[in-house]
Design an enzyme around this catalytic site. Structure first.
Site, PDB file in Angstrom:
ATOM      1  CB  CYS A 166      -0.935   0.016   1.200  1.00 49.43           C
ATOM      2  SG  CYS A 166      -0.076   0.070   2.770  1.00 49.43           S
ATOM      3  CB  CYS A 202      -2.138  -1.206   9.249  1.00 39.63           C
ATOM      4  SG  CYS A 202      -2.883  -0.504   7.772  1.00 39.63           S
TER       5      CYS A 202
END
Lengths: 174, 427
Positions: A71, A140
């Site tokens: 990402c 994340c």
């Protein structure tokens, strides 16, 4: 994400309408204006809105900066380590809300741990402490784990004596 | 919340006009008949559908209301146009030409057809997002049966040279399908003057209800149905019509056409104010697409703030009462950077920080000033959290928007730290 149950509970109230020849009942759908509709759960939003330990440590003993190819997020964690124990931690993050929340939570969780304990830190701890992350955002928390481990490696590189100190033992590597 | 939120996401949907809502009401409860029925309830509703078709035709300058096909939304209209034309013409050829920056409903319909033996060519756009006509001409072959180019781009507001494309299509005898979902109701459309054979739009983008889409089809363009099981829409779209939405959509179209000059002028002024204010207040900001003017939709502001990511901006803006869309990567469901931003050659790191603001007729100048002020705060706050901002201050990385000639690019830096990560993973 959890469905806002309280909203749906009051959403459909069927009313028998005897006055209208064609419409037998009417459904009233209300929007709850008092509720805050947010993308993430309360805990994640709290850590995003009020991040803990955001910033740098001027005299950090270990700094790790990692990026996620998936990402493009980048996370940096700085550690202050005394007697083999994490005294303080700070983060800086280029990334989405859950990346910021994950790094905030990770720095909270590892403060006070020994270097050895911190070496076996897992992203699942971050996910659990945040009360869950959407599946697409789990990476994340992985990034937070990796930034922490990169900072620990940096510390070990700079302080080889600390790593081999007999009392503290070898850093536990899974 | 101290003030009502500022809605700057008219690209996603708009509130239904109260006049439209009133017009729809009887069709839920009293005039509830199925237009296919042969009794008075059915016939009554048929008349209402006829009127709506005329209103849709009026919006886009179509001569014949019979050329209006009603669907469930813009996505279905786009699927029907692409697949319907491709299947109807497969004896003639199997090649489809489209722009790089089409909506996913067009891109993925064509990707689906490619699995069944069709081929396609994507025509590139320039740095502003405008289709390159020379490349379009090069892409056409004697097997080409469809040219699909949208009227205006959702993400960056670039208005395509549709009249020129229509002319090329006419010269070559190829059907030209134009997706006008982003522009209809906001920019004048004249299917005849523009040489468009098929055109799609969705009334919920201009104060109509959701659940209805329109496909204009010139009767010269062959089209087969992709939904089977009924004779509705002259056999080109089976299924009971969503009558209330169609009636509402029709009225919304008529109002949009009549009020178009005032609406467009109002949002254009707001767009200019917003873009100028943001440019002045927020450093290291890049605007995507053409400048405010004839090449840009009056409703769209697309920007990328350097050194920060888009979702964080969106969340903080929402918290402060400004609702926008993100064109970046980490947007809830997909991790991919918008294909439109990639097509205009936007740096990956910048694309990640991208935000789309779309204006509506109810927005005000005061709101624009609040958005500018809020955006400045949000960007400053997120830059304060970003390691990239620090490294930029230290001269380790350079700005793409306003290069200082010091340090390497963000992308190079990101690749290196990501590389570290992969190295660690291997060990």
């Amino acid at each position: 994400m959890d469905l806002p149950v309280d909203r749906f509970a009051e959403a459909h109230i069927l009313i028998w309408d005897k006055t209208s020849p064609i419409s037998f009942h009417r459904s009233e759908t209300k929007m709850n204006n008092n509720k805050e509709y947010t993308l993430y759960n309360e805990k994640v939003m709290d850590h995003f809105m009020n991040p803990r330990n955001m910033g740098d440590l001027p005299s950090a003993d270990g700094v790790g900066e990692v990026g996620a190819a998936a990402c493009g997020d980048i996370m940096k964690i700085s550690l202050k380590i005394e007697d083999g124990r994490i005294k303080d931690a700070r983060f800086k993050t280029f990334g989405c809300g859950s990346a910021i929340a994950s790094s905030s939570m990770a720095t909270e969780l590892i403060k006070g741990r020994t270097v050895e304990e911190a070496m076996s830190f897992s992203n699942q701890e971050v996910v659990d402490a945040l009360g869950g992350l959407p599946p697409v955002k789990i990476h994340c928390s992985v990034l937070a784990e990796e930034a922490l481990k990169a900072a620990l490696e940096d510390y070990v590189k700079k302080h080889p004596e600390a790593a081999s100190a007999p009392a503290k033992g070898e850093p536990a590597k899974a | 919340m101290p003030r009502p939120p500022v809605f700057l996401d008219h690209l996603s949907s708009t509130p239904v006009d109260p006049r439209v809502f009133e017009a729809m009401k009887p069709f839920f409860t009293e005039a509830f008949g199925n237009p296919s029925s042969l009794h008075r309830y059915g016939l009554q509703v048929r008349e209402a559908l006829r009127r709506a078709r005329e209103q849709f035709a009026f919006l886009i300058g179509a001569e014949n209301a019979d050329d209006i096909l009603l669907t469930s939304g813009g996505t279905e209209a786009n699927n029907l146009a692409v697949k319907g034309v491709a299947y109807a013409n497969q004896r003639k050829g199997n090649h489809l030409v489209l722009s790089e920056t089409e909506h996913p409903s067009v891109l993925e319909s064509i990707a689906f057809l490619e699995k069944q033996g069709f081929t396609s060519t994507k025509v590139p756009v320039d740095a502003q997002g405008i289709l390159r006509l020379d490349k379009l001409r090069e892409a056409l072959t004697d097997q080409t049966i469809l040219i699909a180019v949208h009227h205006a781009n959702h993400d960056i507001g670039a208005i395509q040279p549709v009249a020129e494309i229509g002319q090329i299509a006419a010269e070559r005898g190829i059907a030209f399908f134009c997706d006008a979902t982003a522009s209809a109701g906001w920019t004048p459309i004249d299917v005849k003057a523009m040489g468009i054979h098929l055109l799609s739009f969705a009334p919920h983008r201009f104060y109509g209800p959701k659940g209805v889409g329109v496909l204009y089809r010139n009767r010269k363009a062959r089209l087969v149905s992709i939904l089977h099981g009924g004779v509705q829409e002259n056999g080109r779209r089976a299924g009971t019509e969503n009558v209330p939405a169609i009636v509402g959509g029709g009225l919304a179209a008529e109002i949009a056409r009549k009020e178009l000059p005032q609406r467009a002028e109002k949002v254009r002024a707001l767009q200019k104010r917003l873009m100028a204010g943001l440019a002045a207040k927020v450093p290291y900001l890049k605007f995507n697409g053409p400048p405010s003017g004839p090449l840009r939709l009056p409703t769209n502001v697309s920007l990328a703030a350097e050194f920060i990511e888009g979702e964080g901006q969106l969340l903080l803006l929402d918290h402060l009462g400004v609702c926008v869309a993100s064109g970046g990567s980490c947007v809830s469901k997909s991790l991919k950077v918008s294909h439109v931003l990639t097509a205009i050659g936007l740096d990956h790191a910048l694309a990640q920080g991208s935000i789309i603001m779309t204006l509506g007729k109810e927005n005000t100048e005061e709101e624009m000033d609040y958005v500018i002020e809020t955006m400045a705060k949000v960007v400053e706050r997120l830059r304060g959290m970003s390691p990239m901002w620090d490294e930029f201050q230290q001269g380790k990385i350079d700005s793409t928007v306003a290069p200082r000639g010091v340090g390497r690019s963000f992308t190079e830096h990101a690749a290196e730290v990501s590389g570290h990560r992969e190295e660690r993973a291997r060990r």
